[in-house]
Design an enzyme around this catalytic site. Sequence first.
Site, PDB file in Angstrom:
ATOM      1  CE  LYS A   1      -4.228  -1.713   2.149  1.00  0.00           C
ATOM      2  NZ  LYS A   1      -5.100  -1.636   3.319  1.00  0.00           N
TER       3      LYS A   1
ATOM      4  CE  LYS B   1     -10.731  -2.118   0.186  1.00  0.00           C
ATOM      5  NZ  LYS B   1     -11.209  -2.737   1.393  1.00  0.00           N
TER       6      LYS B   1
ATOM      7  CE  LYS C   1      -5.933  -8.747  -1.804  1.00  0.00           C
ATOM      8  NZ  LYS C   1      -5.809  -8.472  -0.417  1.00  0.00           N
TER       9      LYS C   1
END
Length: 329
Positions: free
Chosen positions: A109, A195, A192
Site C-alpha cells: 500500500k 477493490k 486476488k
Amino acid sequence: MLSGIQPTADSFHLGNYLGALRQWVRLQDTHETFYMVVDLHAITVEQDPKVLRQRTRVSAAQLLALGVDPDRSALFVQSHVPEHAQLSWVLECLTGFGEASRMTQFKDKAAKQGADRASVGLFTYPILQAADILLYQAHAVPVGEDQRQHLELSRNLAQRFNHRFGKTFVVPEPHIVKDTAKIYDLQDPTSKMSKSASSPNGLIELLEDPKRSAKKIRSAVTDTGREIVFDPEGKAGVSNLLSIYSALTGKSIEELENSYQDKGYGDLKKDLAEILVEFVTPFQERVKSYLDDISELDKVLARGAEQAREVATRTLAVVYDRVGFLPIG
Ligand code: TYM
C-alpha cells in the site's frame, strides 16, 4: 471469535463474502462472536468524512443482510469502543520497528502511495488489528488468506506480552477456509479479487446491479482449452469460477466437474451468472430494508458496542495494571 471488515468501498465484494463473511455467519452457531466495521483502520488512508459515515452504515447493513444476527453476535463499529486505540498504543510499544516494516500489506500500500506519503497509521495498522483481536481474548479469527501475516503478528504480540507481564492474552489462531481463502480477479485470475483491481470487470460487488455482475461472470477470462477441470496452476480462470460455484451452491468441485464433463465454458459461466443473481437479488433487498430504518440500525450498533465494551474494558484494565500504570485514586 472476532473479525472485522473495512468500510472503504461502496459495497463488499464476492471475495470478502466467500473468504470471510460466510464464515462469520456460520460461526455464530457454535461460538461467541464479535464482529465489527473497522472505521479506525479505514482512516489510515484518506477518507471523505461524509462518505465514510455512509459506508460504515452500509457495511453494517450488509453484515446484517448476510446473516450476522445481533441477538447472537456483538455487531459494532470499532470507533465506538475506545479501548481498541488504547490497547493499540501499548502493543505499539512492544512492536519492533523492523518487525512492523516487514508487513507486506503495508509495503504494497505504501508503494502505491509513494513511501513518503503513506501515513504512520498505515504503518501501525496491523498493531491496531492485533489490539482488536486480543481485547476480546479471541481464540480464532475468520479471515481470508491475505490476513495471515497480520494474524501472525497478533500471535507474536500476545506471546510477547504474556512472556513479559504474565499470562494475559489468548494466543489467536487464524480461521482460514482453504477452498475459499483466496477468490481471484475475474479478468486476472492470478491476482486476488480486490477493490483496488485494475479493471472493474474483475470484481463482483454485492451491491452492484445484478445484471452487471452476470455480465462480468459471462466475460470472465478463461484459457483457450475446453475442459472444465479444477487445475489452479494450468487453468486459473476456470478453477476460480469452479471455486465460486461450489461455494455458492454447496456442490463439491468433483460433482461440478462431472456435471460439466460434456459442456463448455459458456455453459458454466451462464449457470454461475444465474446462481449469483439469485443470491445477490434478495440480499440487496434486505440491505435496502435495513437502510430504510437508520435509527433502528444505529440502535443495533449501539447495543453491539455496549456488549463489546463490557469485555474490552475488562481486558484493558488488566493490561494497564500489568504494565504498571497507576490506578486512578
Ligand atoms: P478487509 O476489509 O480488506 O477484508 C475483509 C475480509 O475479506 C477477506 N478478503 C478475501 N478473502 C478471499 N478472497 C479475496 N479475494 C478476499 N479479499 C478480501 C479478507 O481476508 C478479510 O477477512 N485488516 C482487515 C480488517 C481487520 C480485521 C481486524 C480482520 C481489522 N481488524 C481484526 C480480522 C480481525 C482487512 O483489511 O480486511
